[in-house]
Design a protein around this motif. Structure first.
Motif, PDB file in Angstrom:
ATOM      1  N   GLU A  19      -3.587   9.043   7.150  1.00 30.69           N
ATOM      2  CA  GLU A  19      -3.399   8.051   8.197  1.00 30.69           C
ATOM      3  C   GLU A  19      -4.396   6.919   7.986  1.00 30.69           C
ATOM      4  O   GLU A  19      -5.579   7.156   7.748  1.00 30.69           O
ATOM      5  N   GLN A  20      -3.912   5.694   8.036  1.00 35.64           N
ATOM      6  CA  GLN A  20      -4.770   4.538   7.843  1.00 35.64           C
ATOM      7  C   GLN A  20      -5.188   3.988   9.197  1.00 35.64           C
ATOM      8  O   GLN A  20      -4.360   3.745  10.062  1.00 35.64           O
ATOM      9  N   GLY A  28     -11.255  -4.068   7.276  1.00 41.48           N
ATOM     10  CA  GLY A  28     -11.943  -2.785   7.260  1.00 41.48           C
ATOM     11  C   GLY A  28     -10.993  -1.648   7.574  1.00 41.48           C
ATOM     12  O   GLY A  28     -10.681  -1.386   8.726  1.00 41.48           O
ATOM     13  N   TYR A  29     -10.516  -0.983   6.532  1.00 40.38           N
ATOM     14  CA  TYR A  29      -9.584   0.127   6.705  1.00 40.38           C
ATOM     15  C   TYR A  29     -10.253   1.437   6.324  1.00 40.38           C
ATOM     16  O   TYR A  29     -11.092   1.483   5.428  1.00 40.38           O
ATOM     17  N   TYR A  30      -9.849   2.502   6.974  1.00 38.94           N
ATOM     18  CA  TYR A  30     -10.356   3.840   6.692  1.00 38.94           C
ATOM     19  C   TYR A  30      -9.167   4.774   6.558  1.00 38.94           C
ATOM     20  O   TYR A  30      -8.286   4.802   7.425  1.00 38.94           O
TER      21      TYR A  30
END
Length: 52
Positions: A19-20, A28-30
């Motif tokens: 899951e993004q 800023g993505y995780y």
């Protein structure tokens, strides 16, 4: 060997649910990865020792 506590299935390898998440609204993505049961999709899985 893995065992699902929700549906009772036994399997060798769990499925990976990715899951993004957008952290700051810009770039800023995780990526959050969770191991789930390949049959029902629940994450209540435990590793079971083989008794051979």
């Amino acid at each position: 060997m893995m065992h699902c506590e929700a549906c009772g299935a036994d399997f060798e390898h769990p499925a990976i649910y990715r899951e993004q998440e957008n952290l700051d609204g810009e770039r800023g993505y995780y990526w959050h990865e969770t191991l789930v049961c390949p049959f029902c999709g629940e994450e209540w899985i435990t590793e079971v020792k083989d008794e051979n």
